[in-house]
Scaffold this motif. Structure first.
Motif, PDB file in Angstrom:
ATOM      1  N   PHE A  63      -0.049  -4.196 -24.728  1.00 27.42           N
ATOM      2  CA  PHE A  63      -1.306  -3.447 -24.615  1.00 27.42           C
ATOM      3  C   PHE A  63      -1.561  -2.958 -23.195  1.00 27.42           C
ATOM      4  N   GLY A  64      -0.829  -3.470 -22.238  1.00 25.83           N
ATOM      5  CA  GLY A  64      -1.089  -3.108 -20.851  1.00 25.83           C
ATOM      6  C   GLY A  64      -2.347  -3.731 -20.302  1.00 25.83           C
ATOM      7  N   GLN A  65      -2.852  -4.770 -20.949  1.00 22.62           N
ATOM      8  CA  GLN A  65      -4.082  -5.398 -20.483  1.00 22.62           C
ATOM      9  C   GLN A  65      -3.779  -6.436 -19.405  1.00 22.62           C
ATOM     10  N   VAL A  66      -4.404  -6.275 -18.256  1.00 19.79           N
ATOM     11  CA  VAL A  66      -4.365  -7.263 -17.189  1.00 19.79           C
ATOM     12  C   VAL A  66      -5.644  -8.075 -17.358  1.00 19.79           C
ATOM     13  N   LEU A  67      -5.556  -9.109 -18.173  1.00 20.09           N
ATOM     14  CA  LEU A  67      -6.738  -9.809 -18.644  1.00 20.09           C
ATOM     15  C   LEU A  67      -7.002 -11.037 -17.779  1.00 20.09           C
TER      16      LEU A  67
END
Length: 400
Positions: A63-67
């Motif tokens: 998702f490309g999420q830098v969470l």
């Protein structure tokens, strides 16, 4: 004839020039690139070997999420915060798409609202999370009220989002052109030992080798990996286009994600939520489904995911899983969604989930680093810095 052919091949291999480097890295996924960056910043010569022509594994299928918000308090949260700073630097220097508006975690049920409230009132304050609770009035003013059918939301203000399939090549170009990292693609590393790599492109000598081989648990360091019970997690993912155009600035999560991420999953209210989902939608738990949605630069949205654990990633998707994901996403956006792309995500896992990653000192000059959960984008850059700092410090102590 076969012996003569082998001998001729051996003689050709023997005269190939031997590469010399300070740090050799196996794998050009996010972990490999993170270690390459940390080493290059220290002025070391770095060579990265990748078996394919471009990264095709977990690092570009996600998702490309830098969470940051989803990480449990302690080391994982610290790694995520450190990674965020590195992602900001990469985006500015390599020039790829990145959003820093944060994420929105929507709650639609009493149980989901209870998790958000407990998190805001307890852990967010004690753990130093930068979050805000949005009530229905705030949701009505957001995106022209598109998400007003939810009861509340948690705004994780430190979270970022990138488009992975563009970001990874941009980081590679930045490391190669600006920091002098050498990349050797389409090359299989067949064996590693202290100071030596045997590859299909010839031999390489290195002061230290870092193996970041993703979910390949068989080619390198397989004996050490066998002790942790490696598995592979396969995820079904889709790219969809909303009926109504939306300039989405945030990554989106739902209350189901509170069961998946360590920042929430051990809260008493999350246990009550688990019981509620087990009673009302057990099929979601059976397939390991929780909904994430990430905007792509062209206005489409990446949604997913499910979790299927096995010794090998099976190639067959279950249409029922895709249907569950679409149903959840259409309820999130409150409109029909058109599917424009489907694929399988994949990442390495392990039989027991007590550790999200492994750093194994295989020998004096060889270190293996593997993620066992799907948060490599969120913590990988910080982990690469931490591991490389330890390697360099150890080399300095040994030389003293």
């Amino acid at each position: 004839m076969r012996l003569r052919s082998f001998a001729r091949s051996f003689r050709l291999d023997a005269v190939k020039p031997v590469r010399e480097t300070d740090i050799a890295i196996v794998g050009a996924g996010i972990l490999g690139l993170s270690h390459a960056y940390a080493a290059a910043l220290r002025g070391l010569r770095v060579t990265v070997f990748e078996r394919t022509g471009t990264p095709t594994g977990a690092s570009i299928r996600n998702f490309g999420q830098v969470l940051v918000t989803g990480q449990p308090p302690g080391p994982m949260l610290a790694l995520a915060k450190a990674s965020r700073a590195i992602w900001q630097h990469w985006a500015s220097q390599a020039g790829f798409f990145a959003r820093e508006a944060g994420c929105l975690l929507f709650a639609r049920t009493d149980c989901e609202v209870a998790v958000i409230d407990e998190f805001v009132e307890t852990r967010a304050q004690s753990g130093g999370y930068d979050v805000a609770r949005l009530d229905q009035a705030a949701l009505g003013a957001l995106y022209d009220g598109r998400f007003a059918h939810h009861r509340a939301a948690l705004h994780g203000r430190e979270d970022m989002q990138v488009f992975s399939r563009e970001a990874l090549p941009a980081i590679i170009a930045y490391l190669r052109d600006r920091l002098g990292v050498e990349f050797v693609f389409d090359t299989l590393v067949r064996h590693v030992d202290d100071g030596y790599l045997d590859t299909t492109a010839g031999a390489c000598r290195a002061a230290h080798i870092v193996v970041c081989s993703g979910h390949d648990y068989l080619t390198l360091l397989s004996d050490a990996l066998a002790e942790i019970g490696p598995r592979v997690c396969r995820l079904q993912m889709l790219r969809v286009r909303p009926t109504r155009e939306i300039a989405l600035r945030h990554a989106l999560l739902t209350g189901l994600s509170c069961l998946h991420y360590g920042a929430f999953s051990d809260l008493p209210s999350a246990r009550a939520l688990l019981d509620d989902v087990r009673r009302t939608a057990p099929e979601l738990l059976d397939a390991g489904i929780h909904l994430l949605a990430s905007p792509a630069p062209d206005g489409s949205v990446i949604i997913g995911d499910s979790h299927d654990y096995n010794s090998d990633p099976m190639p067959f998707n279950d249409e029922r899983v895709d249907r569950h994901l679409l149903d959840l996403a259409e309820r999130l956006f409150d409109e029909p969604l058109a599917v424009v792309q489907r694929w399988q995500g994949v990442y390495g896992s392990r039989a027991r989930h007590e550790r999200p990653f492994s750093v194994l000192k295989a020998s004096r000059g060889v270190t293996g680093v593997w993620m066992h959960t799907g948060v490599g984008m969120s913590v990988g850059p910080g982990l690469g810095e931490s591991v490389m700092a330890e390697i360099v410090e150890h080399r300095m102590r040994s030389a003293a």
